[in-house]
Scaffold this motif. Structure first.
Motif, PDB file in Angstrom:
ATOM      1  N   PRO A  44      29.023  39.571  34.512  1.00  0.00           N
ATOM      2  CA  PRO A  44      29.661  40.770  33.475  1.00  0.00           C
ATOM      3  C   PRO A  44      29.805  42.082  34.263  1.00  0.00           C
ATOM      4  O   PRO A  44      29.018  42.427  35.182  1.00  0.00           O
ATOM      5  CB  PRO A  44      28.538  40.936  32.454  1.00  0.00           C
ATOM      6  N   GLY A  45      30.847  42.726  34.086  1.00  0.00           N
ATOM      7  CA  GLY A  45      31.017  43.977  34.721  1.00  0.00           C
ATOM      8  C   GLY A  45      31.726  43.853  36.222  1.00  0.00           C
ATOM      9  O   GLY A  45      32.122  44.907  36.711  1.00  0.00           O
ATOM     10  N   GLN A  46      31.974  42.781  36.584  1.00  0.00           N
ATOM     11  CA  GLN A  46      32.604  42.429  38.050  1.00  0.00           C
ATOM     12  C   GLN A  46      33.994  42.162  37.772  1.00  0.00           C
ATOM     13  O   GLN A  46      34.455  41.902  37.113  1.00  0.00           O
ATOM     14  CB  GLN A  46      31.884  41.143  38.495  1.00  0.00           C
ATOM     15  N   THR A  47      34.460  42.595  39.076  1.00  0.00           N
ATOM     16  CA  THR A  47      36.001  42.499  39.249  1.00  0.00           C
ATOM     17  C   THR A  47      36.149  41.578  40.413  1.00  0.00           C
ATOM     18  O   THR A  47      35.746  41.612  41.660  1.00  0.00           O
ATOM     19  CB  THR A  47      36.631  43.993  39.799  1.00  0.00           C
ATOM     20  N   ILE A  48      36.843  40.410  40.064  1.00  0.00           N
ATOM     21  CA  ILE A  48      37.168  39.222  41.112  1.00  0.00           C
ATOM     22  C   ILE A  48      38.569  39.250  41.395  1.00  0.00           C
ATOM     23  O   ILE A  48      39.413  39.583  40.581  1.00  0.00           O
ATOM     24  CB  ILE A  48      36.697  37.970  40.668  1.00  0.00           C
ATOM     25  N   LYS A  49      38.991  38.724  42.650  1.00  0.00           N
ATOM     26  CA  LYS A  49      40.373  38.704  43.083  1.00  0.00           C
ATOM     27  C   LYS A  49      40.680  37.164  43.368  1.00  0.00           C
ATOM     28  O   LYS A  49      39.399  36.583  44.030  1.00  0.00           O
ATOM     29  CB  LYS A  49      40.637  39.613  44.273  1.00  0.00           C
ATOM     30  N   ALA A  50      41.689  36.631  43.334  1.00  0.00           N
ATOM     31  CA  ALA A  50      42.037  35.378  43.514  1.00  0.00           C
ATOM     32  C   ALA A  50      43.482  35.324  44.230  1.00  0.00           C
ATOM     33  O   ALA A  50      44.027  36.513  43.984  1.00  0.00           O
ATOM     34  CB  ALA A  50      42.014  34.464  42.349  1.00  0.00           C
ATOM     35  N   GLN A  51      44.230  34.366  44.369  1.00  0.00           N
ATOM     36  CA  GLN A  51      45.455  34.403  44.855  1.00  0.00           C
ATOM     37  C   GLN A  51      46.367  33.217  44.585  1.00  0.00           C
ATOM     38  O   GLN A  51      45.730  31.983  44.309  1.00  0.00           O
ATOM     39  CB  GLN A  51      45.503  34.501  46.336  1.00  0.00           C
ATOM     40  N   LEU A  52      47.396  33.316  44.184  1.00  0.00           N
ATOM     41  CA  LEU A  52      48.555  32.162  44.010  1.00  0.00           C
ATOM     42  C   LEU A  52      49.566  32.123  45.013  1.00  0.00           C
ATOM     43  O   LEU A  52      49.883  33.084  45.430  1.00  0.00           O
ATOM     44  CB  LEU A  52      48.826  32.239  42.402  1.00  0.00           C
ATOM     45  N   SER A  53      50.116  31.050  45.315  1.00  0.00           N
ATOM     46  CA  SER A  53      51.179  30.819  46.045  1.00  0.00           C
ATOM     47  C   SER A  53      52.433  30.099  45.183  1.00  0.00           C
ATOM     48  O   SER A  53      52.217  29.380  44.459  1.00  0.00           O
ATOM     49  CB  SER A  53      50.827  29.829  47.204  1.00  0.00           C
TER      50      SER A  53
END
Length: 336
Positions: A44-53
């Motif tokens: 909770p409260g976290q910002t996460i990053k991911a990636q798509l191709s």
């Protein structure tokens, strides 16, 4: 590179892997995306990053737009339902947490990495949240016409918010069937085991396990795996799984008689279990019935023939012969 399809019919399979091709003004246009599913975890409260191709696999330049939606379970086959209509809501909504993604341009065969940012609210309750990021493309000359591809392509996002999640599942039904008809008496194999498993928790689960088949003497004759490779069951939904009992698990063994199938399913971080036992029969009753009828006919014929023969022997032993009636003349007198 994997490809996932999301059609405009509002349903999509996270397991479908195929290329999407449509024709606009005679030009074949298509997109390819990887991975088809993003499995993420956050606090909770976290910002996460991911990636798509994302790749343009056509021979045309494309202007690619996107849309973010929620999805829920649709039926028991694992097909998600996209909540495109704004009047439909989900208690596991994710779309408001995903930051907007800018429109982009792809040259023919070009691949671009699309950054995905998810901002989890500080008061987010532990559990699962689900969304889909959809992309559609059109040729630059069609940008102002409103004409676009008839299908979009997307990646499912499955986010687990850490904390005291509720992991609870139940085995709604466990049985056997053949050619789509349920029952417990079959003439032959293969047959199909089926399970309907309900997720009563608030996080997606991937239950796995095995069905052990034993004969009437308690001897194990086969084992069948459940949910392999693992597939998800979304919260507040039921999913049906099927496994064949065929030569893959039986080899050249021929089944006859009564058998017992015991299922054991494990799920969740604590490896909780679900169990149940059922019985089924493998008896070629139509063949047996035909053999019995043939035997009855043969026995009946044999009995009849024996009686006839016995009567013949008795008659012969008693010297019984047929006596000819004396002939009469015209005056109805017996000739001497």
């Amino acid at each position: 590179m994997s490809v996932a399809i999301v059609s405009v019919s509002n349903t999509a399979s996270a397991n479908a892997v195929a290329a999407s091709t449509d024709t606009v003004s005679g030009n074949g246009q298509a997109l390819e995306i990887a991975p088809p599913v993003l499995n993420l975890t956050a606090d909770p409260g976290q910002t996460i990053k991911a990636q798509l191709s994302l790749r343009d696999i056509s021979n045309n330049k494309l202007i690619v737009s996107n849309q973010i939606d929620d999805f829920v379970a649709n039926g028991e086959d694992g097909t998600p339902k996209l909540l495109i209509d704004s009047t439909e809501t989900s208690p596991y909504s994710l779309k408001a947490w995903i930051s907007p993604i800018a429109q982009l341009t792809l040259s023919p065969k070009q691949v671009k990495q699309i950054p995905i940012t998810i901002k989890v609210p500080a008061d987010a309750a532990p559990g699962g949240y689900y969304g889909v990021i959809r992309f559609s493309g059109k040729a630059p000359e069609l940008t102002d016409t409103g004409v676009s591809l008839s299908a979009s392509l997307g990646a499912l996002v499955m986010l687990r918010v850490n904390g005291a999640v509720t992991e609870k599942m139940s085995l709604v039904e466990f049985g056997t069937s053949q050619y789509g008809k349920t029952g417990s008496l079959f003439e032959f194999t293969p047959i199909t085991f089926y399970e309907r498993i309900k997720n009563d928790g608030n996080i997606h689960e991937q239950p796995t396990g095995q069905i052990t088949i034993t004969d009437m003497f308690g001897k194990v004759v086969a084992g069948v795996n459940i949910n392999m490779p693992p597939k998800n069951i979304l919260p507040n939904s039921t999913r049906k799984f099927e496994q064949p009992l065929d030569k893959t698990s039986l080899g050249n063994r021929i089944l006859f008689g009564k058998y017992t199938a015991s299922i054991k399913i494990k799920y969740g971080s604590s490896n909780d279990t679900l169990t149940k036992t059922i019985a089924f029969w493998i008896i070629p009753y139509k063949i047996i019935a035909a053999i019995i009828l043939v035997l009855i006919g043969a026995i009946t014929l044999l009995v009849f023939m024996v009686k006839q023969y016995n009567q013949f022997i008795i008659n012969k032993a008693q010297g019984v012969k047929k006596v000819k009636k004396p002939k009469k003349n015209k005056n109805n007198k017996i000739k001497k």
